[in-house]
Design a protein around this motif. Structure first.
Motif, PDB file in Angstrom:
ATOM      1  N   ARG A 151       3.596   6.575   1.745  1.00 58.94           N
ATOM      2  CA  ARG A 151       4.600   7.559   1.289  1.00 58.94           C
ATOM      3  C   ARG A 151       5.229   8.297   2.467  1.00 58.94           C
ATOM      4  O   ARG A 151       6.425   8.615   2.455  1.00 58.94           O
ATOM      5  CB  ARG A 151       3.951   8.572   0.339  1.00 58.94           C
ATOM      6  CG  ARG A 151       3.737   8.016  -1.049  1.00 58.94           C
ATOM      7  CD  ARG A 151       2.801   8.896  -1.881  1.00 58.94           C
ATOM      8  NE  ARG A 151       1.985   8.045  -2.728  1.00 58.94           N
ATOM      9  CZ  ARG A 151       2.178   7.881  -4.030  1.00 58.94           C
ATOM     10  NH1 ARG A 151       3.120   8.537  -4.633  1.00 58.94           N
ATOM     11  NH2 ARG A 151       1.410   7.046  -4.713  1.00 58.94           N
ATOM     12  N   ASP A 211       1.755  -1.873  -4.863  1.00 54.85           N
ATOM     13  CA  ASP A 211       0.482  -1.155  -4.944  1.00 54.85           C
ATOM     14  C   ASP A 211       0.162  -1.013  -6.418  1.00 54.85           C
ATOM     15  O   ASP A 211       0.845  -0.276  -7.135  1.00 54.85           O
ATOM     16  CB  ASP A 211       0.622   0.226  -4.277  1.00 54.85           C
ATOM     17  CG  ASP A 211      -0.708   0.972  -4.226  1.00 54.85           C
ATOM     18  OD1 ASP A 211      -1.561   0.708  -5.097  1.00 54.85           O
ATOM     19  OD2 ASP A 211      -0.877   1.811  -3.330  1.00 54.85           O
ATOM     20  N   TYR A 267      -1.743   0.648  -7.873  1.00 54.02           N
ATOM     21  CA  TYR A 267      -2.131   2.007  -8.285  1.00 54.02           C
ATOM     22  C   TYR A 267      -0.984   3.000  -8.140  1.00 54.02           C
ATOM     23  O   TYR A 267      -1.195   4.205  -8.298  1.00 54.02           O
ATOM     24  CB  TYR A 267      -3.332   2.479  -7.463  1.00 54.02           C
ATOM     25  CG  TYR A 267      -4.518   1.537  -7.591  1.00 54.02           C
ATOM     26  CD1 TYR A 267      -5.427   1.657  -8.635  1.00 54.02           C
ATOM     27  CD2 TYR A 267      -4.683   0.488  -6.680  1.00 54.02           C
ATOM     28  CE1 TYR A 267      -6.482   0.776  -8.766  1.00 54.02           C
ATOM     29  CE2 TYR A 267      -5.741  -0.400  -6.805  1.00 54.02           C
ATOM     30  CZ  TYR A 267      -6.635  -0.257  -7.852  1.00 54.02           C
ATOM     31  OH  TYR A 267      -7.677  -1.143  -7.980  1.00 54.02           O
ATOM     32  N   ALA A 268       0.224   2.556  -7.811  1.00 50.71           N
ATOM     33  CA  ALA A 268       1.324   3.504  -7.576  1.00 50.71           C
ATOM     34  C   ALA A 268       2.608   3.008  -8.241  1.00 50.71           C
ATOM     35  O   ALA A 268       3.103   1.920  -7.944  1.00 50.71           O
ATOM     36  CB  ALA A 268       1.553   3.677  -6.076  1.00 50.71           C
ATOM     37  N   THR A 302      -4.528   2.191  -0.323  1.00 51.85           N
ATOM     38  CA  THR A 302      -4.710   3.627  -0.134  1.00 51.85           C
ATOM     39  C   THR A 302      -3.469   4.251   0.453  1.00 51.85           C
ATOM     40  O   THR A 302      -2.624   3.562   0.941  1.00 51.85           O
ATOM     41  CB  THR A 302      -5.938   3.888   0.741  1.00 51.85           C
ATOM     42  OG1 THR A 302      -6.237   5.277   0.703  1.00 51.85           O
ATOM     43  CG2 THR A 302      -5.673   3.513   2.185  1.00 51.85           C
ATOM     44  N   GLY A 311       0.859  -1.184   0.000  1.00 50.15           N
ATOM     45  CA  GLY A 311       0.000   0.000   0.000  1.00 50.15           C
ATOM     46  C   GLY A 311       0.888   1.225   0.000  1.00 50.15           C
ATOM     47  O   GLY A 311       1.722   1.394   0.901  1.00 50.15           O
ATOM     48  N   TYR A 312       0.736   2.031  -1.051  1.00 47.89           N
ATOM     49  CA  TYR A 312       1.620   3.192  -1.182  1.00 47.89           C
ATOM     50  C   TYR A 312       0.766   4.426  -1.441  1.00 47.89           C
ATOM     51  O   TYR A 312       0.896   5.109  -2.452  1.00 47.89           O
ATOM     52  CB  TYR A 312       2.620   2.934  -2.326  1.00 47.89           C
ATOM     53  CG  TYR A 312       3.825   3.844  -2.303  1.00 47.89           C
ATOM     54  CD1 TYR A 312       4.622   3.933  -1.163  1.00 47.89           C
ATOM     55  CD2 TYR A 312       4.185   4.590  -3.420  1.00 47.89           C
ATOM     56  CE1 TYR A 312       5.733   4.760  -1.144  1.00 47.89           C
ATOM     57  CE2 TYR A 312       5.295   5.419  -3.409  1.00 47.89           C
ATOM     58  CZ  TYR A 312       6.071   5.501  -2.261  1.00 47.89           C
ATOM     59  OH  TYR A 312       7.174   6.319  -2.235  1.00 47.89           O
ATOM     60  N   GLY A 313      -0.126   4.688  -0.472  1.00 50.80           N
ATOM     61  CA  GLY A 313      -0.916   5.922  -0.515  1.00 50.80           C
ATOM     62  C   GLY A 313      -0.269   6.948   0.391  1.00 50.80           C
ATOM     63  O   GLY A 313       0.954   6.959   0.577  1.00 50.80           O
ATOM     64  N   GLN A 314      -1.094   7.777   1.003  1.00 47.68           N
ATOM     65  CA  GLN A 314      -0.561   8.877   1.816  1.00 47.68           C
ATOM     66  C   GLN A 314       0.298   8.373   2.980  1.00 47.68           C
ATOM     67  O   GLN A 314       1.363   8.922   3.257  1.00 47.68           O
ATOM     68  CB  GLN A 314      -1.717   9.708   2.369  1.00 47.68           C
ATOM     69  CG  GLN A 314      -2.484  10.438   1.293  1.00 47.68           C
ATOM     70  CD  GLN A 314      -3.791  11.021   1.829  1.00 47.68           C
ATOM     71  OE1 GLN A 314      -4.277  10.640   2.890  1.00 47.68           O
ATOM     72  NE2 GLN A 314      -4.354  11.937   1.075  1.00 47.68           N
TER      73      GLN A 314
END
Ligand code: DGY
Length: 336
Positions: A161, A178, A180-181, A336, A155-158
């Motif tokens: 990161r 992820d 999406y990233a 996320t 998971g590499y959302g907020q």
């Protein structure tokens, strides 16, 4: 006549509830324990909004108990697995959460867990407190280094990161999985098998959805290095806790740092993971600073006030609409 909003706690950090009560009549669950579905349903008839926390149950029965007046369910949390999103969408009810405001604070706690689990801070502190620190022995309390280690973020959302940024200061190599990233300056995107095989620390930053439930189970744990640490500040259901217990007990995995569990809260009936020497266990405090908890409540209140005034919600859940009765937005991604 003022609209009514149900809150699942009488007191919340900051002045958000005071602001809310300037505009609406607040109906609060008065209990000191987590309310059950029936507790909330009894208070719900006729409310226009519900302000809930991240593990209060918000299901179709509660939405029906509120009735057609209900416009918005606002969570003072980033996670949203406690809400029946399909039931809300069917009824045209907006559901909001609090992304953004808690990412840095949760990343701080993630690093605390990484350091505590790798360096065995819990066991070392307990030994000191028990009076066992006598002779200085070179082989006591030995842990594993954090600096220079490979960190794998699922998971590499907020939040992911924000953890990656902190890892730069520790000279770590950072990988992420992820869909999406893509790669960025901090981290390299890899498939799950590569991440599990190469990481010294695997840290979870995904919401709990049908796609991520038991994402880490016996097979994934077996694919990790025996010297690895698993850290989770996400949701308990992302990890198969029984498989994790076996992996840590057998020494198959070095350690775990946990802030979240399959059953929360635990009360006196503790998960066996809590007593494990190589597990650092905290009671879901990822976002627990005064400033961040107040910011979460503020954003949750702003979402309610906006929707009840006919404005789009600021932070609707992905896959739900920003206005009551409007078509849903894009679906919830895996991470996320
Ligand atoms: C969140 O915001 O999701 C935290 O875990 C608290 O529920």
């Amino acid at each position: 006549m003022k609209k009514r909003v149900l809150t699942t706690r009488e007191n919340l950090p900051g002045d958000g509830l005071d602001r809310l009560s300037e505009t609406v009549d607040v109906v609060a669950w008065p209990g000191s324990e987590k309310p059950g579905p029936a507790d909330l349903a009894a208070l719900a008839p006729g409310v226009s909004g519900v302000l809930a926390l991240g593990n209060d149950p918000v299901d179709g029965a509660l939405l029906d108990a509120a009735g057609p007046s209900l416009e918005v369910v606002s969570l003072a949390s980033m996670g949203f697995d406690n809400v029946d999103r399909a039931a809300a969408a069917e009824r045209g009810i907006v559901v909001t959460h609090t992304p953004g405001v808690l990412a840095e604070t949760t990343a701080d706690l993630t690093f605390a867990l990484i350091l505590a689990a790798r360096r065995r801070l819990g066991a070392a502190g307990a030994s000191l407190a028990a009076g066992s620190w006598g002779l200085f022995r070179m082989h006591d309390y030995l842990g594993l280094d954090v600096h220079g280690a490979t960190l794998g973020l699922i998971g590499y959302g907020q939040i992911g990161r924000a953890v990656a940024r902190r890892a730069q200061g520790f000279g770590m190599r950072v990988l992420h999985h992820d869909p999406y990233a893509a790669d960025d300056a901090l981290s390299t995107s890899v498939d799950l098998a590569t991440l599990l095989a190469e990481s010294d620390i695997v840290s979870l930053h995904v919401p709990l959805t049908e796609e991520t439930r038991h994402l880490i189970s016996a097979r994934e744990l077996a694919a990790m290095k025996p010297t690895a640490t698993l850290v989770s500040t996400a949701r308990g259901g992302v990890v198969d806790e029984e498989a994790l217990l076996q992996a840590v007990r057998s020494g198959r995995l070095h350690s775990a740092g946990l802030d979240v569990y399959e059953r929360e809260p635990m009360g006196a009936e503790l998960s066996p993971l809590v007593a494990e020497e190589h597990v650092v266990a905290l009671p879901h405090i990822g976002s627990a600073t005064e400033a961040t908890r107040a910011a979460m409540v503020d954003l949750a209140v702003d979402n309610i006030l906006d929707v009840l005034a006919g404005r789009p919600a600021r932070t609707p859940l992905p896959g739900t609409s920003a206005l009551p009765g409007a078509p849903a937005g894009a679906g919830v991604g895996m991470l996320t």
